[in-house]
Scaffold this motif. Structure first.
Motif, PDB file in Angstrom:
ATOM      1  N   GLN A 292      55.875  56.722  17.607  1.00  0.00           N
ATOM      2  CA  GLN A 292      55.641  57.466  18.475  1.00  0.00           C
ATOM      3  C   GLN A 292      54.835  57.183  19.782  1.00  0.00           C
ATOM      4  O   GLN A 292      53.561  56.428  19.198  1.00  0.00           O
ATOM      5  N   VAL A 293      55.332  57.146  20.829  1.00  0.00           N
ATOM      6  CA  VAL A 293      54.415  56.926  22.124  1.00  0.00           C
ATOM      7  C   VAL A 293      53.653  58.273  22.562  1.00  0.00           C
ATOM      8  O   VAL A 293      54.692  59.306  22.669  1.00  0.00           O
ATOM      9  N   ASN A 294      52.608  58.269  22.843  1.00  0.00           N
ATOM     10  CA  ASN A 294      52.143  59.453  23.737  1.00  0.00           C
ATOM     11  C   ASN A 294      52.230  59.446  25.265  1.00  0.00           C
ATOM     12  O   ASN A 294      53.413  59.696  25.714  1.00  0.00           O
ATOM     13  N   LYS A 295      51.375  58.553  25.977  1.00  0.00           N
ATOM     14  CA  LYS A 295      51.568  58.319  27.312  1.00  0.00           C
ATOM     15  C   LYS A 295      52.189  56.909  27.536  1.00  0.00           C
ATOM     16  O   LYS A 295      51.722  55.804  27.107  1.00  0.00           O
ATOM     17  N   THR A 296      53.248  57.054  28.261  1.00  0.00           N
ATOM     18  CA  THR A 296      53.756  55.289  28.556  1.00  0.00           C
ATOM     19  C   THR A 296      52.999  54.693  29.528  1.00  0.00           C
ATOM     20  O   THR A 296      52.037  55.278  30.279  1.00  0.00           O
ATOM     21  N   ALA A 297      53.130  53.267  29.493  1.00  0.00           N
ATOM     22  CA  ALA A 297      52.487  52.865  30.689  1.00  0.00           C
ATOM     23  C   ALA A 297      52.916  53.023  32.047  1.00  0.00           C
ATOM     24  O   ALA A 297      52.025  53.125  32.900  1.00  0.00           O
ATOM     25  N   ALA A 298      54.280  53.322  32.236  1.00  0.00           N
ATOM     26  CA  ALA A 298      54.658  53.895  33.442  1.00  0.00           C
ATOM     27  C   ALA A 298      54.035  55.170  34.019  1.00  0.00           C
ATOM     28  O   ALA A 298      53.699  55.248  35.058  1.00  0.00           O
ATOM     29  N   ALA A 299      53.816  55.863  32.847  1.00  0.00           N
ATOM     30  CA  ALA A 299      53.164  57.186  33.125  1.00  0.00           C
ATOM     31  C   ALA A 299      51.804  57.300  33.722  1.00  0.00           C
ATOM     32  O   ALA A 299      51.489  58.213  34.717  1.00  0.00           O
ATOM     33  N   GLU A 406      47.912  43.430  17.689  1.00  0.00           N
ATOM     34  CA  GLU A 406      49.211  43.186  17.434  1.00  0.00           C
ATOM     35  C   GLU A 406      49.548  44.609  16.608  1.00  0.00           C
ATOM     36  O   GLU A 406      48.560  45.146  15.871  1.00  0.00           O
ATOM     37  N   VAL A 407      50.826  44.899  16.322  1.00  0.00           N
ATOM     38  CA  VAL A 407      51.094  45.934  15.269  1.00  0.00           C
ATOM     39  C   VAL A 407      52.309  45.670  14.592  1.00  0.00           C
ATOM     40  O   VAL A 407      53.411  45.138  15.182  1.00  0.00           O
ATOM     41  N   ASN A 408      52.288  45.719  13.397  1.00  0.00           N
ATOM     42  CA  ASN A 408      53.376  45.418  12.432  1.00  0.00           C
ATOM     43  C   ASN A 408      53.880  44.066  12.747  1.00  0.00           C
ATOM     44  O   ASN A 408      55.290  43.805  12.757  1.00  0.00           O
ATOM     45  N   GLY A 409      53.107  43.106  12.717  1.00  0.00           N
ATOM     46  CA  GLY A 409      53.495  41.598  12.858  1.00  0.00           C
ATOM     47  C   GLY A 409      54.017  41.298  14.268  1.00  0.00           C
ATOM     48  O   GLY A 409      54.349  40.129  14.407  1.00  0.00           O
ATOM     49  N   ALA A 410      53.711  42.100  15.124  1.00  0.00           N
ATOM     50  CA  ALA A 410      54.389  41.831  16.841  1.00  0.00           C
ATOM     51  C   ALA A 410      53.324  42.124  17.893  1.00  0.00           C
ATOM     52  O   ALA A 410      52.400  42.982  17.457  1.00  0.00           O
ATOM     53  N   PRO A 411      53.190  41.560  18.903  1.00  0.00           N
ATOM     54  CA  PRO A 411      52.303  41.972  19.948  1.00  0.00           C
ATOM     55  C   PRO A 411      52.562  43.231  20.402  1.00  0.00           C
ATOM     56  O   PRO A 411      53.647  44.069  20.176  1.00  0.00           O
ATOM     57  N   LEU A 412      51.377  43.821  20.684  1.00  0.00           N
ATOM     58  CA  LEU A 412      51.694  45.492  21.192  1.00  0.00           C
ATOM     59  C   LEU A 412      52.409  45.326  22.287  1.00  0.00           C
ATOM     60  O   LEU A 412      52.593  44.617  23.322  1.00  0.00           O
ATOM     61  N   SER A 413      53.225  46.480  22.304  1.00  0.00           N
ATOM     62  CA  SER A 413      54.163  46.758  23.576  1.00  0.00           C
ATOM     63  C   SER A 413      53.385  47.293  24.710  1.00  0.00           C
ATOM     64  O   SER A 413      52.288  47.833  24.472  1.00  0.00           O
ATOM     65  N   PRO A 414      53.828  47.347  25.818  1.00  0.00           N
ATOM     66  CA  PRO A 414      53.259  47.904  27.176  1.00  0.00           C
ATOM     67  C   PRO A 414      52.672  49.367  26.820  1.00  0.00           C
ATOM     68  O   PRO A 414      51.407  49.760  26.881  1.00  0.00           O
ATOM     69  N   ASP A 415      53.638  50.211  26.215  1.00  0.00           N
ATOM     70  CA  ASP A 415      53.280  51.500  25.981  1.00  0.00           C
ATOM     71  C   ASP A 415      52.278  51.795  24.860  1.00  0.00           C
ATOM     72  O   ASP A 415      52.070  52.860  24.711  1.00  0.00           O
TER      73      ASP A 415
END
Length: 444
Positions: A292-299, A406-415
């Motif tokens: 789950q994402v709260n606020k996206t990077a675009a927002a 990182e999260v779950n073995g990958a870089p954080l996504s922008p969101d």
């Protein structure tokens, strides 16, 4: 000429067919205006006892949510104007168990939603008393009516603003945080007074027997043969639903709300049927960031230029001002922590595996090698609430508190906060700041 016969109007024909006792004008202050056979003291008492337990739980979990924001770190975390002694600080919010805020805030929001049918049914059951005249027959009666005004007004305000906040409809003027804070204290004043005045009577009514299966019930309250039950209609309509049936309908409504809202705190099928909570299952991240994402990077208008190669983390403390690129942070000793994200709106994620640099290690670089202090966190986002937040020293000291890369073995996504975000056990989601730009350790 024969006399012309007048054709009666439709309203006249309907009036002629009504019994004489119904043609008289009745107002809401007249007991005969209210004709439902369902109303009665025991029906109201059952609803009242459910609300007593539920509203008490709501207030306690609400206070815990207030404490979780570390309100003594004002004016950063708590910007409530003129709060005075109402903003007393309970205790330093703990970091364990790591799911604590997920539990307390999940209960707060879920119970609030589930209680909506009970609250509406309770208000409906006592509405004749709200119009009773004279408004006050004695000092005690005046106090009771005042408590009802505070209770009903406060409850409606708290429920309406809370539900609007969950639905992301910020229609109210000003900050939800501030409005909900003051509304809670107004409601509590009416709640405590009303319970003190009415609880003994409700207990006596419930001890007198169960809810009748049907019919309007006696015109005398079961707890006292000399005290009439003013909630029973003196001239009831034919019964189409028993009081027990009405309670079953209220319970079914609450169960439906539970099924369609509670899933936002769980993963899997339950999250997909959380139809009444917008943040229940929408706006998931990609791949390992698929939660789950709260606020996206675009927002919040975060662009790739803000988080690209030029991004640097600024760390301030007695050692001066230090700046680190993401590559330099990745070169430091990395630690992992399995932690959820839990939001004030009631939704949460399961534990995600975060990896990054401990906040205590960054505090040591800033000049606090032995006893990490509070930290002031600033985000790249330039608008919205909590783009600046503060964490207490006990949160900084916890080895699971990370500047996550990182999260779950990958870089954080922008969101999810790339290039770096805060993740702290048991903290509200808004304190797990995304797109971190600056950490200032020491006096805030």
């Amino acid at each position: 000429m024969p006399e012309r016969r007048r054709t009666p109007t439709l309203s006249a024909r309907l009036t002629d067919r009504l019994p004489a006792r119904l043609t008289a004008l009745r107002t809401p202050a007249d007991p005969g205006f209210w004709r439902s056979p369902v109303r009665g003291a025991r029906f109201t008492a059952v609803l009242g006892m459910v609300l007593l337990a539920g509203l008490t739980l709501l207030f306690v979990t609400g206070l815990l949510s207030y404490a979780a924001y570390n309100p003594d770190l004002d004016p950063v975390n708590d910007k409530t104007p003129g709060k005075g002694w109402l903003g007393f600080y309970l205790f330093a919010w703990p970091t364990g168990p790591h799911w604590l805020y997920r539990l307390t805030q999940g209960l707060h929001v879920t119970v609030g939603i589930v209680l909506v049918p009970v609250l509406l049914a309770k208000l409906w059951s006592v509405v004749p008393r709200l119009f009773a005249l004279p408004p006050a027959r004695s000092v005690g009666h005046a106090l009771e009516r005042l408590s009802v005004l505070l209770l009903v007004g406060g409850a409606l305000f708290q429920f309406i603003t809370g539900l609007l906040n969950i639905q992301l409809d910020y229609l109210f003027p000003g900050s939800f945080y501030t409005l909900h804070f003051y509304g809670a204290w107004v409601f509590l004043a009416g709640f405590i007074t009303h319970v003190a005045l009415k609880l003994p009577q409700a207990v006596r009514v419930l001890r007198s027997g169960g809810i009748p299966r049907g019919g309007p019930g006696p015109l005398v309250a079961p707890d006292s043969p000399a005290r009439p039950d003013t909630l029973v209609a003196p001239d009831p309509l034919p019964a189409t639903l028993s009081r027990r049936g009405a309670l079953v309908m209220v319970g079914a409504g609450s169960l439906l709300l539970l099924i369609t809202s509670a899933g936002r705190s769980f993963d899997g099928p339950l999250r997909r049927i959380a139809l009444l909570t917008p943040r229940g299952g929408t706006e998931q991240g990609p791949g390992p960031n698929a939660f789950q994402v709260n606020k996206t990077a675009a927002a919040v208008r975060i662009t790739p230029a803000d988080t690209g190669e030029r991004w640097r983390l600024t760390v301030r403390g007695p050692a001066g001002e230090l700046r680190f690129s993401r590559a330099e942070l990745l070169a430091m000793e990395q630690h992992t922590a399995a932690l959820p994200i839990a939001c004030v709106e009631g939704w949460s994620t399961s534990d995600q595996l975060w990896r990054g640099v401990r906040l205590s290690d960054l505090a040591a670089l800033a000049g606090y090698p032995d006893s990490p202090p509070d930290v002031f966190v600033e985000s790249l986002q330039r608008s919205g609430s909590f783009r600046k937040a503060a964490l207490r020293d006990n949160q900084v000291r916890d080895g699971r508190s990370l500047l996550a890369l990182e999260v779950n073995g990958a870089p954080l996504s922008p969101d999810h906060g790339y290039p770096a975000r805060i993740i702290v056990p048991a903290a509200p989601g808004v304190l797990n700041t995304k797109w971190v730009e600056t950490l200032t350790f020491g006096e805030l």
